[in-house]
Design a protein around this motif. Structure first.
Motif, PDB file in Angstrom:
ATOM      1  N   TYR A  31      -3.227  10.583   5.352  1.00  0.00           N
ATOM      2  CA  TYR A  31      -4.127  10.148   6.169  1.00  0.00           C
ATOM      3  C   TYR A  31      -4.452  11.324   7.065  1.00  0.00           C
ATOM      4  O   TYR A  31      -3.833  11.988   7.594  1.00  0.00           O
ATOM      5  CB  TYR A  31      -3.259   8.856   7.064  1.00  0.00           C
ATOM      6  N   ILE A  91     -11.272  -6.555   1.076  1.00  0.00           N
ATOM      7  CA  ILE A  91     -11.032  -4.899   1.877  1.00  0.00           C
ATOM      8  C   ILE A  91     -12.049  -4.067   1.106  1.00  0.00           C
ATOM      9  O   ILE A  91     -12.481  -3.046   1.808  1.00  0.00           O
ATOM     10  CB  ILE A  91      -9.482  -4.735   1.839  1.00  0.00           C
ATOM     11  N   ILE A  92     -11.882  -3.920  -0.368  1.00  0.00           N
ATOM     12  CA  ILE A  92     -12.309  -3.057  -1.260  1.00  0.00           C
ATOM     13  C   ILE A  92     -14.076  -3.270  -0.925  1.00  0.00           C
ATOM     14  O   ILE A  92     -14.721  -2.269  -0.960  1.00  0.00           O
ATOM     15  CB  ILE A  92     -12.222  -3.055  -2.740  1.00  0.00           C
ATOM     16  N   THR A  99       0.828  -1.207  -0.116  1.00  0.00           N
ATOM     17  CA  THR A  99       0.110  -0.034   0.087  1.00  0.00           C
ATOM     18  C   THR A  99       0.917   1.267  -0.062  1.00  0.00           C
ATOM     19  O   THR A  99       2.192   1.222   0.258  1.00  0.00           O
ATOM     20  CB  THR A  99      -0.938  -0.015   1.169  1.00  0.00           C
ATOM     21  N   ARG A 110      -7.555  -8.293  -1.137  1.00  0.00           N
ATOM     22  CA  ARG A 110      -7.639  -6.778  -1.397  1.00  0.00           C
ATOM     23  C   ARG A 110      -9.079  -6.737  -1.823  1.00  0.00           C
ATOM     24  O   ARG A 110      -9.548  -5.887  -1.434  1.00  0.00           O
ATOM     25  CB  ARG A 110      -6.731  -6.698  -2.837  1.00  0.00           C
ATOM     26  N   TYR A 139      -7.578   1.614   5.647  1.00  0.00           N
ATOM     27  CA  TYR A 139      -8.300   1.678   4.596  1.00  0.00           C
ATOM     28  C   TYR A 139      -9.641   2.237   4.610  1.00  0.00           C
ATOM     29  O   TYR A 139     -10.006   3.373   3.874  1.00  0.00           O
ATOM     30  CB  TYR A 139      -8.414   0.210   3.967  1.00  0.00           C
ATOM     31  N   LYS A 140     -10.308   2.025   5.554  1.00  0.00           N
ATOM     32  CA  LYS A 140     -11.737   2.638   5.784  1.00  0.00           C
ATOM     33  C   LYS A 140     -11.485   4.260   6.121  1.00  0.00           C
ATOM     34  O   LYS A 140     -12.424   4.772   5.314  1.00  0.00           O
ATOM     35  CB  LYS A 140     -12.358   2.079   7.066  1.00  0.00           C
ATOM     36  N   PHE A 180      -4.874   3.760  -2.267  1.00  0.00           N
ATOM     37  CA  PHE A 180      -4.537   3.128  -1.323  1.00  0.00           C
ATOM     38  C   PHE A 180      -3.344   1.980  -1.649  1.00  0.00           C
ATOM     39  O   PHE A 180      -2.542   1.664  -0.961  1.00  0.00           O
ATOM     40  CB  PHE A 180      -5.499   2.564  -0.275  1.00  0.00           C
ATOM     41  N   PHE A 181      -3.813   1.051  -2.616  1.00  0.00           N
ATOM     42  CA  PHE A 181      -2.924  -0.258  -3.033  1.00  0.00           C
ATOM     43  C   PHE A 181      -2.119   0.335  -3.971  1.00  0.00           C
ATOM     44  O   PHE A 181      -2.201   1.155  -4.893  1.00  0.00           O
ATOM     45  CB  PHE A 181      -3.866  -1.254  -3.267  1.00  0.00           C
ATOM     46  N   LYS A 207      -9.348   5.976  -1.735  1.00  0.00           N
ATOM     47  CA  LYS A 207      -9.013   4.532  -1.826  1.00  0.00           C
ATOM     48  C   LYS A 207      -8.549   4.375  -2.971  1.00  0.00           C
ATOM     49  O   LYS A 207      -7.943   3.068  -3.114  1.00  0.00           O
ATOM     50  CB  LYS A 207     -10.403   4.032  -1.412  1.00  0.00           C
ATOM     51  N   PHE A 227      -8.783   6.092   5.004  1.00  0.00           N
ATOM     52  CA  PHE A 227      -8.156   6.633   3.988  1.00  0.00           C
ATOM     53  C   PHE A 227      -8.776   7.452   2.856  1.00  0.00           C
ATOM     54  O   PHE A 227      -9.792   6.732   2.362  1.00  0.00           O
ATOM     55  CB  PHE A 227      -7.472   5.497   3.114  1.00  0.00           C
TER      56      PHE A 227
END
Length: 409
Positions: A294, A376-377, A274, A373, A347-348, A356-357, A353, A350
């Motif tokens: 962040y 998470i998305i 990430t 991944r 992630y939530k 992020f990755f 998004k 960020f």
């Protein structure tokens, strides 16, 4: 008798490494009256000279070692030279023979300055010894401290060395060491299409095996290419079992400076895929989380070039996030699981998004699957994600059980 040889033999007896004096494997030591178990320090495989010196005396050997290959603060190379063992070559893994090179930094061949022994890199132009490298070698000894995660590359190096030894009819010996994360098994199983140097085998992220047990599994499950088998000998530890809490006497690599970092590593390493820093380029590697983008958190840090991280991610950028260095290592050890909350919560919160990755999708190689991944998305909870691991973990535990050398957790 050489004075050096005598010193080694003296150390051997003074440290109780004679197999006639010490129990092997995980046998408990009872007090004379049988009322309690005597606590004894773990003896690593390399300290059990009586088990392997007779096998290599008069032989030409090569070593796969780094800065962790110590016996009572003396390096295995010096110990063996003192015993008159003929060492032809040292093979060096990621981070080099001295363990100071940065993550991913290519290592060049050279010579050890103190002994003059040739050092051949297995993290430069090649990953495995060549037939020429092994010419005249009768035994290859592997002695490196592992931390028990699939993406920690020493098990990949060991596999490639096993392959080379099998193909060139050279015997291989693994001097076993405790796994500090050997007290649990967790994470998704690697899928074949995500095979890489940070994941070669269909095992979970945390596999709960010592490096010697893992070598037996690689051999026994036929994971070497071409169906070859390595002529393998494991020198096990004494007074170790999988629930043992074992503090490493030296940091295993530049960015795992202490036991807290080692215990957090299985949970935080996913951030390497990430745009978030986990502290490379600081003195709190794998103990902080942060990103310039962040919006939350109560801690800031700025990664800078330093030994072991000459080009750290987000170099020179002020990162906002969290300081985990105040956590107690024993509390993380007791959790005995991968903690996904760090990754999911970051992630939530960020803001972008899409960024992020990493665009390389490196997290898929670390996880061994694209599913993490995607989950998470999709906003899946930790419980929902962990539920998808259980069938694979159950199957792996059956395989793992066949190769254990020590009492399980």
């Amino acid at each position: 008798m050489k004075i050096q040889t005598f010193v080694v033999i003296l150390l051997f007896f003074s440290n109780g490494c004679n197999n006639n004096l010490q129990p092997t494997g995980n046998e408990p030591i009872q007090s004379p009256d049988g009322q309690y178990v005597i606590q004894s320090p773990v003896l690593v495989g390399a300290s059990r000279f009586g088990e392997y010196l007779p096998l290599i005396q008069g032989k030409t050997i090569a070593l796969v070692v780094n800065h962790t290959s110590l016996v009572n603060n003396t390096h295995l190379v010096d110990m063996l030279k003192g015993a008159g063992i003929q060492i032809k070559t040292i093979f060096a893994p990621e981070h080099g023979f001295r363990g100071t090179a940065s993550d991913g930094e290519k290592i060049e061949d050279g010579k050890d300055s103190s002994t003059g022994i040739q050092v051949i890199s297995l993290y430069g132009s090649k990953r495995a010894p060549s037939a020429q490298d092994l010419s005249g070698v009768e035994w290859v000894l592997f002695d490196i401290q592992d931390v028990g995660t699939r993406f920690y590359t020493y098990i990949s190096t060991m596999t490639y060395v096993m392959q080379a030894c099998a193909e060139n009819k050279v015997k291989m010996m693994v001097l076993d060491r405790p796994n500090p994360n050997g007290h649990f098994v967790d994470g998704p199983i690697l899928e074949p299409e995500f095979k890489s140097f940070v994941g070669l085998h269909p095992v979970p992220v945390v596999y709960g095996m010592t490096i010697g047990e893992y070598a037996q599994m690689v051999n026994g499950e036929g994971w070497l290419e071409g169906g070859v088998k390595c002529d393998l000998k494991i020198i096990g530890c004494n007074y170790y079992e999988h629930k043992t809490s074992y503090d490493l006497p030296v940091k295993p690599s530049p960015n795992l400076p202490n036991m807290l970092a080692i215990y957090l590593y299985p949970s935080l390493c996913f951030f390497e895929g990430t745009n978030v820093s986990i502290g490379r380029g600081t003195n709190k590697q794998f103990q902080v989380i942060g990103s310039p983008d962040y919006p939350k958190g109560d801690f800031t840090f700025t990664p800078q070039p330093m030994e072991g991280a000459m080009q750290p991610p987000l170099e020179g950028k002020l990162c906002n996030g969290y300081d985990l260095s105040t956590l107690k290592p024993e509390d993380i050890h007791k959790e005995a699981r991968i903690n996904l909350s760090y990754l999911l919560n970051f992630y939530k919160n960020f803001p972008d998004k899409e960024s992020f990755f990493l665009k390389t999708n490196y997290i898929d190689k670390l996880a061994g699957t694209k599913k993490l991944r995607d989950q998470i998305i999709a906003g899946k909870s930790e419980e929902e994600i962990r539920a998808t691991w259980q069938e694979g973990l159950g199957n792996f535990m059956k395989i793992r059980k066949k190769y254990l050398l020590y009492r399980d957790f």
